[in-house]
Every structure is written in C-alpha cells, then in structure tokens.
Design a protein around this motif. Structure first.
Motif: not given
Length: 371
Positions: A175-185, A192-195, A278-290
């Motif tokens: 239960x309580x799965x974390x959704x992929x979003x910039x807010x949660x990231x 770490x983040x991997x494929x 799309x996660x390649x660009x998303x993670x890069x963008x979110x991590x830059x903000x982080x």
C-alpha cells in the motif's frame, strides 16, 4: 639477487601473519549471547561494545537488569526485543563493522506502552534510549521482530543455533505506492535512480535482508555507492519486497543508500515505475532541481516585493521640490511688506511670478498715494 628473494620471502611471511590476525579479529567479532534475559531472542550471536557502549556482556547484564520489574508488567510486547537489541545487538557476518540498531518504530511501541507506568513512579523514559536517534524503517538498515522468523526441525530437541531468516519474494499487499512526480522526487531526496530488469529474489539469512537481484541497464543517478551496468542487488529490510515488482520486467527505480554497508535499498518509499524512455529526461530535470534546492538550503528564491509588470522594478515617481529664493529688500517699508508677503505666497523661482508680485506692489503704492 639472493637478498631481494629473502626480502620478498620476509614480506610474504609478514603479510600472511597480518592476514591471519585480521581473520582472527574478524571472526571473533560475534560472540554467543550470555545475558540470561536475552537468551530467548530469535538470534544467538551478539557483539561488544553494544549500542550503549558497554564493553562486555557482564556490564550489559548488570545494566539491563534494572528493567526486570518493568518487563514483569507486560506493558509492551516490544520491550524485551527493544532492550535486547540495544544491550545485546544482533551480530551477523555481513554487518560486523557496525551493530544493527532497532527500528525507531520498535522503540516507539515499547516507550508508548511502558512510559505511562514509569511516570506513575516519577521515572521518565531514559534519554539514552531515545527513539529519535534510531533509524526509520524505510530509510536504511534496522531490525524489528517482524523481520526475524526462526523455525526448528521437529526431530531436534535441543535448541538449535538460531539465525535470522526471512522468506524471499514480493509482499502480498503493498500500500501507499509513491507516484513518479517531481514533487515526490524532491520530497524524498532520492540518492540513486536506475533502469533495471528484475532477475530474482533471494533471502540473506545472515543479515535478515531480502535481496532483489536486478540487471542494471542504465544509471540515471548515483551518489556514494558506485553503480555499474550488469547484475547487482537492491536490499529490503523486511520479510518481503515493497513496492511490488515482477521478474523479467523492466522498471525505473529511485531510492536511498545504506552508505555504511555500501548497499542500494529498495524500501516502501522507493520510487518504482514500469520503464518508459521519458524517465531519462525527467530524472535529469528533477535531480537538477533537487541539487539546486539542496545547495541553496531550501530557499524559495528572491522576494518579489516592489515589482511591476514584466518583472521590472518600478521606478519611484519624480517629486518636484520648490525652493524659495529671497527677494531683494526694497528701500521703503511698503515695498518690504509687499515683498515679504509676495515671497511667502509665491514660494517659487519663476520670473513671471516675481513680475506679477511687483505689479501688485506697485498697485498698492499707487492706491495709498491716491488716499
């Protein structure tokens, strides 16, 4: 040449002796539990010094005995486990460098159940057993009663050597799965983040952890623990794996590290989604903000007060200040009175105004002469 061979021989002997000493020290790190109160624990090896800095089990035994009366009240089912995990912490092969702490939730269960009874006798919960100092279940490695299951063969009458054991696999309900979003990231500050493609699950009996063997196909982010493409393990400090993953499926997984033991953790607050490009660009963008947020200490940017349209700051309106200039003093008293009144009424520097005042003064003089 012969001298060089002798030197190499002595060096080899020296290194062998050092390796043997290290091996003896390493293997002696774990010792059987001798504290009577903790012999019923689901593990039978501990290490000293313990988490409260007792150097021997004898010292730990004398210290833990002060809780015997509290244990007799049965104020909490977690109290004995919590106390023993602090005074006689579990010792495993994979965690000999540092003792495994009890989870914060274990401490809180014990404290919430027993502190009211302690307060009735004007005794507060000890500061050295503070729950806030312990790791949270979903952030790092810790131990709880649910993470250890022991079974003994039916034909064995003597107590066997107990080792932590957990079944490997995915939990029946997550239960309580974390959704992929910039807010949660940004909120969870993933390290770490991997494929990956999930290969299999396995239990590590010595540490009580479940490993998810994955095939890393690309590394989107890494921090302290080095990550390379190929097979490696993601670790869960529970009896099953959550969030839910399936073998031979590809996922994007973001999570936290166990820096002390060089492990990547797969925990309930980890971010797990079926792989999409799309996660390649998303993670890069979110991590830059982080990283920007972490480096700026969480500041939200400059204040926007005093701004006009287009983000440009409004210039203050020009204010004209009129500075009065003294008029020359006429010879007569009448002229002096008129000039004084005129100067007070005008308050300006305009030549036309001075002319008007002079005309007014002239009219006054002419009027007085006619009278």
């Amino acid at each position: 040449m012969s001298q060089a061979r002798k030197d190499l021989k002595y060096l080899f002997i020296y290194l062998t002796l050092v390796a043997q000493q290290i091996s003896r020290t390493y293997s002696a790190a774990c010792e059987p539990i001798e504290i009577p109160m903790c012999r019923s624990m689901a593990y039978n090896k501990t290490r000293m010094p313990n988490l409260l800095h007792h150097s021997t089990q004898e010292n730990a035994k004398l210290a833990i005995e002060q809780f015997e009366q509290l244990l007799a009240t049965n104020c909490s089912d977690y109290l004995l486990f919590f106390l023993c995990s602090m005074y006689a912490p579990i010792c495993t092969v994979d965690f000999q460098t540092d003792a495994i702490q009890p989870c914060k939730s274990v401490c809180e269960h014990a404290r919430d159940g027993c502190e009211p009874i302690m307060l009735e006798h004007q005794v507060p919960w000890p500061d050295y057993l503070a729950c806030d100092d312990l790791p949270v279940y979903d952030r790092g490695v810790c131990i709880s009663p649910e993470a250890i299951v022991t079974t003994a063969p039916e034909d064995v009458t003597e107590k066997p050597e107990l080792v932590p054991h957990i079944p490997a696999g995915v939990c029946e309900k997550c239960s309580g799965k974390v959704k992929a979003s910039k807010k949660n990231y940004l909120k969870n500050k993933y390290e770490y983040a991997v494929q990956v493609e999930v290969v299999s699950f396995h239990a590590e009996r010595s540490s009580g952890l479940v490993g998810t063997k994955v095939n890393v196909k690309s590394v989107l982010k890494q921090s302290t623990v080095p990550i390379t493409t190929g097979e490696m393990d993601l670790w869960t400090n529970n009896s099953c794996v959550c969030p839910e993953v399936a073998e031979r499926k590809e996922y994007m997984i973001a999570g936290h590290e166990d820096k002390d033991n060089g492990r990547l953790m797969l925990l309930p607050n980890s971010l797990v989604e079926k792989w999409k490009g799309k996660f390649v660009k998303s993670i890069k963008k979110w991590d830059k903000k982080l990283q920007k947020t972490l480096s700026s200490g969480g500041s939200k940017g400059r204040r926007r007060g005093g701004k006009g349209k287009g983000g440009k700051q409004k210039q203050p309106e020009a204010v004209t200040v009129r500075v009065p200039i003294d008029e020359p003093t006429p010879a007569s008293n009448n002229n002096q009175e008129g000039t004084s009144n005129g100067g007070a009424n005008s308050g300006g520097t305009s030549g036309s105004r001075r002319k008007n005042k002079n005309r007014q003064n002239k009219r006054r003089r002419n009027k007085k002469q006619e009278e």
